[in-house]
Structures are given as C-alpha cells and as structure tokens.
Scaffold this motif. Structure first.
Motif, PDB file in Angstrom:
ATOM      1  N   VAL A  87      -1.612  -9.600  -6.776  1.00  0.00           N
ATOM      2  CA  VAL A  87      -2.716  -8.635  -6.840  1.00  0.00           C
ATOM      3  C   VAL A  87      -4.047  -9.380  -6.894  1.00  0.00           C
ATOM      4  O   VAL A  87      -4.278 -10.126  -7.841  1.00  0.00           O
ATOM      5  N   ALA A 120       0.336  -6.161  -3.485  1.00  0.00           N
ATOM      6  CA  ALA A 120      -0.617  -5.055  -3.352  1.00  0.00           C
ATOM      7  C   ALA A 120      -1.742  -5.549  -2.447  1.00  0.00           C
ATOM      8  O   ALA A 120      -2.704  -6.160  -2.914  1.00  0.00           O
ATOM      9  N   CYS A 148       2.997  -2.308  -2.043  1.00  0.00           N
ATOM     10  CA  CYS A 148       2.342  -1.157  -2.666  1.00  0.00           C
ATOM     11  C   CYS A 148       0.949  -1.016  -2.054  1.00  0.00           C
ATOM     12  O   CYS A 148       0.091  -1.861  -2.262  1.00  0.00           O
ATOM     13  N   GLY A 149       0.717   0.061  -1.292  1.00  0.00           N
ATOM     14  CA  GLY A 149      -0.558   0.265  -0.632  1.00  0.00           C
ATOM     15  C   GLY A 149      -0.615  -0.477   0.681  1.00  0.00           C
ATOM     16  O   GLY A 149       0.421  -0.903   1.219  1.00  0.00           O
ATOM     17  N   MET A 165      -7.232  -1.702  -2.104  1.00  0.00           N
ATOM     18  CA  MET A 165      -6.061  -1.957  -2.931  1.00  0.00           C
ATOM     19  C   MET A 165      -5.654  -0.715  -3.711  1.00  0.00           C
ATOM     20  O   MET A 165      -6.508   0.050  -4.180  1.00  0.00           O
ATOM     21  N   ALA A 166      -4.359  -0.506  -3.853  1.00  0.00           N
ATOM     22  CA  ALA A 166      -3.851   0.595  -4.661  1.00  0.00           C
ATOM     23  C   ALA A 166      -4.394   0.489  -6.080  1.00  0.00           C
ATOM     24  O   ALA A 166      -4.650  -0.611  -6.594  1.00  0.00           O
ATOM     25  N   ILE A 171       0.152   0.760  -8.971  1.00  0.00           N
ATOM     26  CA  ILE A 171       0.879  -0.511  -8.962  1.00  0.00           C
ATOM     27  C   ILE A 171       1.863  -0.571 -10.126  1.00  0.00           C
ATOM     28  O   ILE A 171       2.998  -1.043  -9.972  1.00  0.00           O
TER      29      ILE A 171
END
Length: 413
Positions: A87, A120, A148-149, A165-166, A171
């Motif tokens: 992330v 992410a 994710c995303g 970004m999510a 997340i």
C-alpha cells in the motif's frame, strides 16, 4: 477475524502512502500486528517516525542493515507474516513484482515471501491504463496476487478516473477476506453488468448511460467473500473486476448467449445470478451492413425496432439449471417501488434491487447509489451509499441467503 494476525505492510512511494497510516491504525484496532517496510520513495510522503509510532515497531527500511539482518534476516521477515500487503502499489512496484526484481528491501521481501500477497494499486489514470501496467497486473493475478481496487476518483494530479487507491476500510475488508475462507468459498455467482450496444449500422448503435460501476463493485465484493465470479459485461466504462472470469459482449443477444453458456448442463453449477446490466429493451430489427447515408431529398430513414430477449425472465423461469437465487435490478425514473415490485413478479426473480435513476439523482453513471431491496419479505430501503458499499451490503445478503439462516444477522450488517 484479524485478532493475532501478523501483517507485513510494504509502503510504496506515492501520494496515497499517507493512507497507510490510517490503515495501520485500523488493523491494530482489530487486533492485528503490523510490521512495516518502506521504500525510499515512500519516505518522501510519510516519515518513518510516523509509521513506526502507529505500528508500535520500527519501520524496516534498508536491505543492507547488519543489525537488522542479525536480529531478523529479510528471509525470516518475509515469511513470519500471515499476509503481505502492498500500500500503495505504485506502477514501479507492480513492475518490479511482475518482473521478479529484488533491488531493495521491499522488493526482496516480496520475492522471498511464501505467503499470500495483496496489493492496493494507486497511480495516475494514464499510468494505470498503460498497456505495460495492465500487462503487469495480469501477470500478478496469474501469479496468485490478490488485488484491491483501484477506485475511480479525483487524483492528486488533478485528473479523474481509475487509479485512486481503495480507501483503508475497503483494504481492511480485503485483508479480512484474504485471511478467512469467506462465506461464499466454493460458490459460483454470475454477474451481468454494463450497457448493451445494439447496432444501427457499422458506425452507430443504441445504448444507455450505464457505466458498469455497480456491476464491477458487486463482482469484487462477491469475490472478496470467497465466491468464484463469472462476470458478463457489455461495453462498460468501468474497469473490469480482478479475480473474476470476465466475458465481454456487445448486444443483448450476445449477453443472453454468454449467460446460457454459463448455465449450460455441462458447466459448473451457478449458485446465484445477479443481473445488474442495463440491457437495451429494443434493437433495430434489420441493422444495416453499411453506414446509412443522408438522403439527397432530406428525408430521414425509418428504423423498425424489435424487442430484445428478456435475460432476467429467461433465467428466472428456467425449468432446469435455475440458480438458487436470481436477483434483478430495476432502474426507474418514476413510481420506483411500484414498478420494481411489479417487475419482480412479472420476471419471476427472487429479489429486485430498485433505484431511482432520474437525472437529478446523478446515480446513472455516478459513484453513488440509493437502492431498495424488494423480496417476498417486502421493500427495504437502503441509505445513499457509494456503489462499493452498496455492493458489499448486497454481497453480504447474498452470502446470508446461500449459507443459511444462521448467517442472516451478519448479512444484514
């Protein structure tokens, strides 16, 4: 679900790195321990002191650190976690992962780990859409990396589109799903999405304003609960869901053919089918094989329409191979509940998700939705939410229905 879990958090060098601080806080609040590792570029956006303070342990930063290697080598560090989370996963980090590069501590940890990895992504929309990034994404998914995303939204650079970004709570939910079997593990769900394009001639077509965002969000929410998702989509603007089997179609008849193939007797059984696509009700009866030209006398061509197949009704009333749960969507502009209730009975589906798509609502093609879930139990109005959150709620309800009454309370959350 995260109590006692150990997360190795790789923080990449992008403006979204500041969200990693909130993510650390949320993970620790749920009982997880977080061991951070930062790229050099990440330190330009968040300080190691901030990361270390929130994580409760010092952030790992250098590959060639004799003290660190003596206390815990990078091989041990990469394998002591239950899950590795990246992330933000920048374009550069994704490229390193896909290419197998290991020239700093974070990339070496990612190469050395034997645990599952969740990324992410976050980057400029053009970088996200670049063929190289999409090629790297496909490679990572094929390697088993969870994604994710990203979401659609405003960028720090001033542009808008996929690449944001999510959010940390999303997340966390993805981490939770990755570390648990998920209530839909072993289940297969069919989702249709997007508009259909009905040709007038080789240049022109009939379409609608559906972006496909709600369908993509729903497919990803079902995937996060462990489902195997078959995603049949028209030519939508929204990114396709990662981790799903994606089938691209153009017209309503194409979509019906793909749905029939997914429900064929020799295909794996489908447990639930959700028809979120905005299928055109009509098509041009005899589409021209050549571009229709303007007439010298100024008269306009007459288009004769034919009714398209009713995909929802066809599946809901199947004698054999009907999924255990059939969910339709009803996009209305007036008398929403009355029209949607009548549609559910007419089509024969189990649930209808009704929403008001009048221009003033901004829902058709927007980022939010306000729906009413209609079933035998009546009409349940949900508040206006992001399409991601709407999808998560509906996915939870589907999971509750498929896994039994003991799960109803969790599904209603």
């Amino acid at each position: 679900m995260l109590e006692g879990k150990r997360i190795l958090l790789v923080i990449g060098g992008g403006i979204a790195a500041y969200k990693a601080l909130d993510l650390i806080r949320r993970l620790r609040a749920r009982g997880a321990s977080v061991v951070p590792a930062m790229t050099q570029a990440a330190e330009q956006f968040v300080t190691p002191l901030s990361v270390s303070s929130l994580a409760g342990v010092e952030a790992h930063r250098a590959l060639f650190d004799l003290t660190r290697e003596a206390e815990m080598g990078h091989i041990q560090l990469s394998r002591a976690a239950d899950l590795v989370v990246v992330v933000p996963a920048t374009a550069d980090l994704m490229a390193k992962m896909a290419g197998g590069h290991a020239d700093d501590l974070p990339s070496t940890l990612l190469m050395a780990t034997d645990k599952r990895v969740l990324i992410a992504p976050a980057m400029n929309v053009r970088m996200w859409e670049h063929p190289a990034t999409q090629r790297n994404l496909r490679t990572l998914i094929a390697d088993g990396v969870l994604v994710c995303g990203p979401d659609d939204g405003d960028m720090a650079c001033g542009e808008f589109g996929p690449g944001r970004m999510a959010e940390p709570e999303t997340i966390v939910a993805a981490i939770d799903a990755a570390l648990s079997a998920g209530p839909l593990t072993g289940r297969r769900v069919l989702v249709t999405s997007g508009p259909t394009h009905e040709p007038i001639d080789p240049v022109r077509y009939i379409a609608n304003r559906s972006s496909g965002a709600q369908g993509t969000a729903l497919a990803e929410a079902l995937r996060d609960l462990g489902a195997e998702v078959v995603f049949v989509t028209g030519p939508a603007d929204a990114p396709r869901p990662t981790g799903a089997r994606v089938i691209e179609v153009q017209s309503a008849r194409d979509m019906l053919e793909a749905v029939d193939a997914a429900l064929a007797p020799d295909a794996p059984a489908i447990d639930a089918a959700v028809f979120a696509a905005a299928v055109a009700d009509w098509r041009v009866a005899s589409a021209s094989n050549s571009k229709i030209k303007k007439r010298p006398d100024g008269t306009t061509p007459a288009l004769e329409f034919a009714e398209n197949p009713d995909i929802l009704r066809t599946v809901a009333r199947r004698a054999e191979g009907r999924p255990g749960l059939v969910v339709g969507f009803a996009a209305e502009t007036d008398d929403v509940i009355a029209h949607a209730t009548a549609k559910r009975l007419r089509k024969g589906c189990d649930w209808i998700v009704a929403n008001d798509v009048s221009p003033a609502t901004g829902i058709m093609g927007g980022t939010e939705n306000a729906v009413t879930l209609i079933s035998d139990a009546g009409a349940e109005e949900w508040p206006r939410l992001t399409k991601t959150e709407t999808a998560r709620r509906l996915a939870a309800r589907i999971a509750a229905h498929l896994t039994g009454p003991d799960h109803e309370d969790r599904g209603a959350a």
